[in-house]
Design an enzyme around this catalytic site. Structure first.
Site, PDB file in Angstrom:
ATOM      1  N   HIS A  24     136.082 -33.905 123.608  1.00 52.66           N
ATOM      2  CA  HIS A  24     137.536 -33.998 123.763  1.00 52.66           C
ATOM      3  C   HIS A  24     138.216 -34.350 122.441  1.00 52.66           C
ATOM      4  O   HIS A  24     139.423 -34.159 122.294  1.00 52.66           O
ATOM      5  CB  HIS A  24     137.859 -35.065 124.812  1.00 52.66           C
ATOM      6  CG  HIS A  24     138.955 -34.692 125.758  1.00 52.66           C
ATOM      7  ND1 HIS A  24     139.415 -33.399 125.939  1.00 52.66           N
ATOM      8  CD2 HIS A  24     139.719 -35.464 126.599  1.00 52.66           C
ATOM      9  CE1 HIS A  24     140.381 -33.398 126.845  1.00 52.66           C
ATOM     10  NE2 HIS A  24     140.591 -34.632 127.253  1.00 52.66           N
ATOM     11  N   TYR A  70     146.387 -42.432 123.986  1.00 54.21           N
ATOM     12  CA  TYR A  70     145.306 -41.688 124.624  1.00 54.21           C
ATOM     13  C   TYR A  70     145.738 -40.242 124.798  1.00 54.21           C
ATOM     14  O   TYR A  70     146.922 -39.902 124.712  1.00 54.21           O
ATOM     15  CB  TYR A  70     144.917 -42.338 125.956  1.00 54.21           C
ATOM     16  CG  TYR A  70     144.064 -43.563 125.750  1.00 54.21           C
ATOM     17  CD1 TYR A  70     142.695 -43.444 125.530  1.00 54.21           C
ATOM     18  CD2 TYR A  70     144.638 -44.835 125.725  1.00 54.21           C
ATOM     19  CE1 TYR A  70     141.910 -44.561 125.307  1.00 54.21           C
ATOM     20  CE2 TYR A  70     143.860 -45.962 125.498  1.00 54.21           C
ATOM     21  CZ  TYR A  70     142.496 -45.816 125.291  1.00 54.21           C
ATOM     22  OH  TYR A  70     141.725 -46.925 125.048  1.00 54.21           O
ATOM     23  N   ASN A  72     146.252 -38.229 127.171  1.00 57.36           N
ATOM     24  CA  ASN A  72     147.277 -37.896 128.153  1.00 57.36           C
ATOM     25  C   ASN A  72     148.681 -38.309 127.740  1.00 57.36           C
ATOM     26  O   ASN A  72     149.652 -37.962 128.405  1.00 57.36           O
ATOM     27  CB  ASN A  72     146.940 -38.543 129.504  1.00 57.36           C
ATOM     28  CG  ASN A  72     145.672 -37.978 130.111  1.00 57.36           C
ATOM     29  OD1 ASN A  72     145.015 -37.124 129.524  1.00 57.36           O
ATOM     30  ND2 ASN A  72     145.326 -38.450 131.289  1.00 57.36           N
ATOM     31  N   ASN A 118     145.648 -31.828 129.558  1.00 54.38           N
ATOM     32  CA  ASN A 118     146.626 -32.895 129.743  1.00 54.38           C
ATOM     33  C   ASN A 118     147.343 -33.295 128.459  1.00 54.38           C
ATOM     34  O   ASN A 118     148.498 -33.725 128.494  1.00 54.38           O
ATOM     35  CB  ASN A 118     145.962 -34.124 130.373  1.00 54.38           C
ATOM     36  CG  ASN A 118     145.609 -33.896 131.828  1.00 54.38           C
ATOM     37  OD1 ASN A 118     146.276 -33.137 132.525  1.00 54.38           O
ATOM     38  ND2 ASN A 118     144.548 -34.535 132.295  1.00 54.38           N
TER      39      ASN A 118
END
Length: 204
Positions: A24, A70, A72, A118
């Protein structure tokens, strides 16, 4: 429409050592490799909720941003940086992981939806637009069995590349850097063509 004059290069990822080198965080990895090549360091800028570095690509100065939010909540940092540096939306380029692309595949695109990512979703929400450029970096799917794909998504994206995958990613990130140089020297059309082409034995 973007001219390829990207003033801000932003990589998406999660902050903290826990997430270092996870799939990620490949957006962070791209910027870290670029910063290492240029021998520059990132410094925290609280006003834009992220770490910033200044580099030169060719004769042009560019800013690198790794949000300290983060994944998101990436949009908070990106939108703050655009305002702080007085940029237009077509002057930013987002580096983001994509598990729908095979490992090692790059896809440059101007505009478009979030693709279920996201981080991109939050950027679109904060900017009120999806008309920004993004470079998707393929990390491969979590499983060939689509039935349990959703269940395996989080462990997959938060997992680390194995040794063989890391070698591919290293070549890919070097190609990303070369692609930015092609954009600077020859323009966005040729740069996009280079980035979207498949890896070859000579890459990296």
């Amino acid at each position: 429409m973007s001219s390829g004059n990207f003033q801000l290069l932003a990589g998406l990822g999660n902050p903290g050592s826990k997430y270092t080198s996870t799939r990620h965080n490949v957006g962070f990895m791209a910027l870290e490799r670029l910063a290492k090549k240029e021998s520059v360091q990132f410094a925290m800028n609280k006003k834009i909720f992220g770490h910033i570095a200044n580099i030169e690509i060719g004769a042009n100065k560019r800013k690198l941003l790794m949000p300290n939010t983060y994944m998101n909540e990436s949009g908070r940092s990106i939108s703050a940086a655009i305002k702080w540096f007085d940029l237009e939306i077509n002057q930013i380029l987002i580096f983001v992981d994509d598990m729908d692309l095979p490992l090692g595949k790059l896809r440059f695109r101007e505009g478009g939806g979030s693709g279920g990512h996201n981080g991109l979703k939050d950027i679109i929400k904060h900017l009120g637009s999806q008309d920004f450029c993004r470079l998707r970096i393929g990390i491969g799917p979590p499983s060939i069995n689509q039935g349990d794909r959703k269940q395996k998504t989080i462990p997959h994206v938060l997992g680390k590349f194995d040794q063989a995958e890391s070698k591919v990613i290293t070549k890919v990130l070097d190609k990303v850097i070369k692609g930015l140089e092609v954009i600077e020297q020859y323009g966005l059309v040729k740069g996009t063509s280079f980035l979207n082409s498949s890896l070859t034995a000579t890459d990296g």
